[in-house]
Enzyme design. Structure first.
Site, PDB file in Angstrom:
ATOM      1  N   TYR A 142       0.850  -1.195   0.000  1.00 39.93           N
ATOM      2  CA  TYR A 142       0.000   0.000   0.000  1.00 39.93           C
ATOM      3  C   TYR A 142       0.877   1.233   0.000  1.00 39.93           C
ATOM      4  O   TYR A 142       1.797   1.358   0.812  1.00 39.93           O
ATOM      5  CB  TYR A 142      -0.887  -0.011   1.241  1.00 39.93           C
ATOM      6  N   ASP A 239       9.284   3.524  -0.381  1.00 38.64           N
ATOM      7  CA  ASP A 239       8.213   4.086   0.438  1.00 38.64           C
ATOM      8  C   ASP A 239       8.573   3.810   1.893  1.00 38.64           C
ATOM      9  O   ASP A 239       8.360   2.710   2.409  1.00 38.64           O
ATOM     10  CB  ASP A 239       6.878   3.438   0.070  1.00 38.64           C
ATOM     11  N   LYS A 267       4.295   9.840   8.603  1.00 38.18           N
ATOM     12  CA  LYS A 267       4.010   9.310   9.933  1.00 38.18           C
ATOM     13  C   LYS A 267       4.830  10.006  11.010  1.00 38.18           C
ATOM     14  O   LYS A 267       4.425  11.013  11.573  1.00 38.18           O
ATOM     15  CB  LYS A 267       4.248   7.790   9.980  1.00 38.18           C
TER      16      LYS A 267
END
Length: 311
Positions: A142, A239, A267
């Site tokens: 994802y 990522d 994050k």
């Protein structure tokens, strides 16, 4: 009826599914989601007065726990001076310099507000830099909810058992090639096939695939992905929205000794506030507007409160 029951019932009347992000709905674990009142370090207190050990920590955004005093002080000092200016600030420069010192691949970076925005922008940049359109991703990984990446994605999409999403036209994923993880032959075949159609702009991978269930990659696999990208002229995007600053100061790329061309971060970067970034080699990054011809923008990018918390 608990306070959370009441709030969820009310929320369901005005918010689709009663939540503003699907994974908060408790669909995978059952029951009504608990509504947070406040956090204290490793603990979360619900509106019903429950004091719970918080293993989630805002899905990884709170590396130092809830309401960490020095982060709170920094954010309060920043917001007292102003929450947004629409002008650059010194703190943006300081944060960019700090990230560039820590993350091996990052010579320059652009601050954004979410991991989805970071990956979406990095892919656009890769396509602009290479002049190619094909993108290779790995099944179950994802990388945010932009249309072109919702092809065999993980995270909330995996939770709900969906192969993609309604509302994403076939044309949006037509240039997205999905290959299985840990299968170098499949990756090589995909890159070779794309060579006959103008070539691959980028290969994007989570260096520790987390959103699909935390899969251990085969020894040397990342190095082979790097080699394959070089062989076929594709950029390699890591990522590190999840792994960045958590596997070490320089993220997974420092830990495993494999340097991508572009890196996406998020994050942890904002210390609990909305903040993300993408960065990489200077020659690639300098194609971004206003220096170059690849457009990307954001009114709240580099928001002074989030940047202060991040620092």
């Amino acid at each position: 009826m608990t306070r959370s029951d009441d709030l969820f019932e009310r929320a369901s009347r005005v918010i689709p599914g009663g939540v503003n992000s699907p994974v908060r709905a408790f669909g995978a674990v059952g029951g009504v989601p608990r509504f947070a009142s406040h956090g204290e370090g490793a603990y979360l207190v619900t509106t019903d007065g429950e004091r719970l050990v918080d293993y989630v920590q805002s899905w990884g955004a709170l590396l130092f726990g809830h309401a960490r005093p020095e982060i709170v002080r920094a954010a309060v000092r920043a917001v007292e001076r102003g929450s947004s200016y629409g002008l650059p600030t010194e703190a943006e420069v300081l944060l960019a310099e700090a990230v560039a010192r820590l993350v091996p691949s990052v010579e320059m970076l652009r601050l954004v507000s979410s991991g989805t925005e970071a990956t979406m922008s990095a892919i656009r940049l890769a396509r602009g830099f290479t002049g190619r359109s094909k993108l290779v991703k790995f099944a179950g990984c994802y990388h945010g909810h932009s249309d072109g990446l919702l092809a065999q994605a993980g995270s909330g999409v995996a939770t709900f058992g969906l192969p993609g999403s309604a509302g994403v036209p076939a044309s949006a994923t037509a240039d997205t090639i999905v290959v299985p993880l840990n299968d170098l032959d499949a990756l090589t075949a995909a890159l070779k096939a794309a060579d006959g159609e103008g070539g691959t702009a980028a290969v994007i991978i989570e260096p520790v695939p987390a959103n699909t269930g935390v899969i251990e990659l085969a020894p040397g696999y990342l190095a082979e992905v790097r080699r394959s990208c070089d062989e076929h002229g594709a950029l390699l995007i890591f990522d590190e929205v999840i792994t960045g600053f958590r596997l070490g100061p320089g993220g997974a790329q420092e830990r495993f000794g494999v340097t991508p061309d572009l890196t996406t971060l998020g994050k942890v970067l904002g210390g609990g506030f909305p903040l993300a970034a993408f960065g990489g080699r200077a020659e690639v990054m300098e194609r971004l507007a206003p220096a170059g011809d690849v457009y990307q923008a954001g009114t709240l990018s580099g928001n002074p409160v989030a940047v202060a918390a991040g620092l």
